[in-house]
Design an enzyme around this catalytic site. Sequence first.
Site, short mmCIF file in Angstrom:
data_model
loop_
_atom_site.label_atom_id
_atom_site.label_comp_id
_atom_site.label_asym_id
_atom_site.label_seq_id
_atom_site.Cartn_x
_atom_site.Cartn_y
_atom_site.Cartn_z
CG ASP A 194 -4.18 -82.10 56.11
OD1 ASP A 194 -3.97 -81.58 56.54
OD2 ASP A 194 -4.24 -83.25 56.72
N GLY B 122 3.25 -85.45 53.14
CA GLY B 122 1.75 -84.65 52.63
C GLY B 122 1.18 -85.38 52.88
NE ARG B 123 -1.07 -86.41 59.17
CZ ARG B 123 -0.77 -85.32 60.39
NH1 ARG B 123 -0.42 -86.57 61.63
NH2 ARG B 123 -1.41 -84.79 60.89
CD GLU C 164 3.97 -88.00 53.94
OE1 GLU C 164 5.46 -87.81 54.62
OE2 GLU C 164 3.82 -86.88 54.72
CG ASP D 14 0.17 -82.24 55.22
OD1 ASP D 14 1.49 -82.79 55.13
OD2 ASP D 14 -0.31 -83.40 56.72
N GLY E 141 2.96 -80.62 63.19
CA GLY E 141 3.77 -80.42 62.22
C GLY E 141 3.77 -79.13 62.15
CB THR F 157 -1.03 -78.80 58.07
OG1 THR F 157 -0.92 -79.40 57.48
CG2 THR F 157 -2.31 -78.53 57.50
CG HIS G 20 15.13 -85.15 31.69
ND1 HIS G 20 15.01 -84.60 32.19
CD2 HIS G 20 15.04 -84.07 30.89
CE1 HIS G 20 14.10 -83.30 32.21
NE2 HIS G 20 14.55 -83.83 30.78
NE ARG H 178 3.35 -58.74 62.89
CZ ARG H 178 3.47 -58.08 62.28
NH1 ARG H 178 2.22 -58.39 61.60
NH2 ARG H 178 3.14 -56.79 61.98
CB VAL I 171 -3.50 -64.64 67.13
CG1 VAL I 171 -4.21 -64.91 68.67
CG2 VAL I 171 -3.68 -65.33 65.79
CG ASP J 80 -6.28 -83.86 60.35
OD1 ASP J 80 -5.24 -83.85 60.63
OD2 ASP J 80 -6.99 -84.99 60.36
NE ARG K 203 2.41 -56.65 67.30
CZ ARG K 203 3.69 -56.38 66.49
NH1 ARG K 203 3.45 -55.86 65.39
NH2 ARG K 203 4.90 -56.16 67.31
NE ARG L 297 2.34 -85.17 64.62
CZ ARG L 297 3.46 -84.39 63.41
NH1 ARG L 297 4.62 -84.87 63.76
NH2 ARG L 297 3.21 -84.04 62.23
P1 ADP Z 1 -2.08 -82.60 63.00
O1 ADP Z 1 -2.84 -81.28 63.32
O2 ADP Z 1 -0.61 -81.67 62.40
O3 ADP Z 1 -2.61 -83.35 62.13
P2 ADP Z 1 -1.27 -84.75 64.59
O4 ADP Z 1 -2.83 -84.95 64.03
O5 ADP Z 1 0.11 -85.52 65.16
O6 ADP Z 1 -1.02 -83.34 63.73
O7 ADP Z 1 -2.08 -83.72 65.76
C1 ADP Z 1 -1.17 -83.14 66.50
C2 ADP Z 1 -1.65 -83.20 68.15
O8 ADP Z 1 -3.22 -83.02 68.13
C3 ADP Z 1 -1.84 -84.78 68.11
O9 ADP Z 1 -0.22 -84.98 68.78
C4 ADP Z 1 -2.40 -84.83 69.45
O10 ADP Z 1 -1.76 -84.42 70.96
C5 ADP Z 1 -3.67 -84.19 69.55
N1 ADP Z 1 -4.55 -85.02 68.53
C6 ADP Z 1 -4.52 -86.05 67.26
N2 ADP Z 1 -5.73 -85.88 67.13
C7 ADP Z 1 -6.67 -86.13 68.61
C8 ADP Z 1 -7.85 -86.93 68.76
N3 ADP Z 1 -8.45 -87.72 67.84
N4 ADP Z 1 -8.26 -86.13 69.91
C9 ADP Z 1 -7.29 -85.47 71.11
N5 ADP Z 1 -6.09 -85.45 70.42
C10 ADP Z 1 -5.98 -85.62 69.25
O1 F6P Z 2 1.78 -82.87 59.13
C1 F6P Z 2 2.83 -82.33 58.77
C2 F6P Z 2 3.70 -83.75 58.11
O2 F6P Z 2 4.58 -82.44 57.45
C3 F6P Z 2 3.70 -85.15 57.42
O3 F6P Z 2 3.28 -84.25 55.77
C4 F6P Z 2 4.21 -85.80 57.62
O4 F6P Z 2 3.21 -86.78 56.84
C5 F6P Z 2 4.59 -85.55 58.80
O5 F6P Z 2 3.76 -84.27 59.23
C6 F6P Z 2 6.06 -86.11 59.42
O6 F6P Z 2 5.50 -85.68 60.23
P1 F6P Z 2 7.66 -85.62 61.44
O7 F6P Z 2 7.53 -84.27 62.08
O8 F6P Z 2 6.50 -86.43 62.83
O9 F6P Z 2 8.65 -86.23 60.93
#
Ligand code: ADP
Ligand code: F6P
Length: 318
Positions: free
Chosen positions: A129, A170-171, A222, A127, A11, A125, A215, A21, A23, A103, A25, A72
Amino acid sequence: MAKIAILTSGGDAPGMNAAIRAVVRSALVEGFETYVVYDGYKGLYEGKIKQVERYFVSEIINRGGTIIGTARLPQFVNVDVQEKSANNLKDLGIKNLVVIGGDGSYRGALALSKFGIKCVCLPGTIDNDLSSTDFTIGFDTALNTIIEAVDKLRDTSSSHQRCSIIEVMGRNCGDLALYSGIAAGAELILSSERVMTKEMILNELIQAKSEGKRHEIVIVSEKLFDVNKLAEEIQQKVGMEARATILGHLQRGGKPSAFDRVLASRMGSRAVEAFESCYSSCCIGVKNNQVVVMDLETSLKMPRMVDLRLYTDSERLK
Ligand code: ADP
Ligand code: F6P
């Protein structure tokens, strides 16, 4: 000449551009040939890699989103996809990669490092997290966006004596709910880190109403509840009109806050230095306002510490 590539993944988050930027520079200052990969791991797999100069990152420190795109790619868990992606870098003589993401993106970077690509990750991100940093790039801006929206909802909910239920992103992490709930003075903060049953929620609101609250503001992470159904139940059982608002993707957009720009610039600059000390793959974070470098695999195994005391504080102040 040594080479570095950069990609953004998962995301998008405000401040990713400021990190790109920083990185680019710093890499140029350190004498690296510098490349960008478009559209995250998807673009890496497809070989969308381009060499850039310092002016590529002009006028972006203030822009939301990511100018190099993100994506993704679920298939990135497959080793053959990872190997081909690593080979696309190696074919250009690139062995260093900066990954900006959450992550999931960190796990992708760890996988690439097994194919001989040294990866340094930056936390990008909304989130918040990741256990390797106190704050992620984008979290502060998203919080400010949420608060602006909640302040507006407070106006109308106060005028109409309603309960306003606001779903935030916030996933699996409650930080956006927790921090925005505190900053917006919410009656209730509901997240996976502090679960309340429906009965507890309704009782809290009934109690608040009986104490004279005209109120109420309820912030919900989410995927915890269907907020429209929750509004209906509150209306029926608390006897207060209720409306649900899902803030959705507007939380991911907008100009990065000053805090996020500084965070991204500090961490982006350190990412380039980290390639020297980093053995296979590592990640950058900020702990107690100091930039830190950690082994990536170790950081992914670290449990995330939630400051539950903040929930107690929020309850006292409602
Ligand atoms: P974020 O990096 O924000 O947590 P995602 O969980 O969607 O977002 O992960 C981003 C991308 O990282 C995924 O679409 C995938 O390409 C890669 N990825 C996620 N989990 C793994 C994993 N366990 N092993 C390898 N690549 C992964
Ligand atoms: O990881 C960032 C985030 O915005 C989360 O908070 C949310 O659950 C998810 O991505 C939404 O993903 P998408 O853009 O695929 O709807």
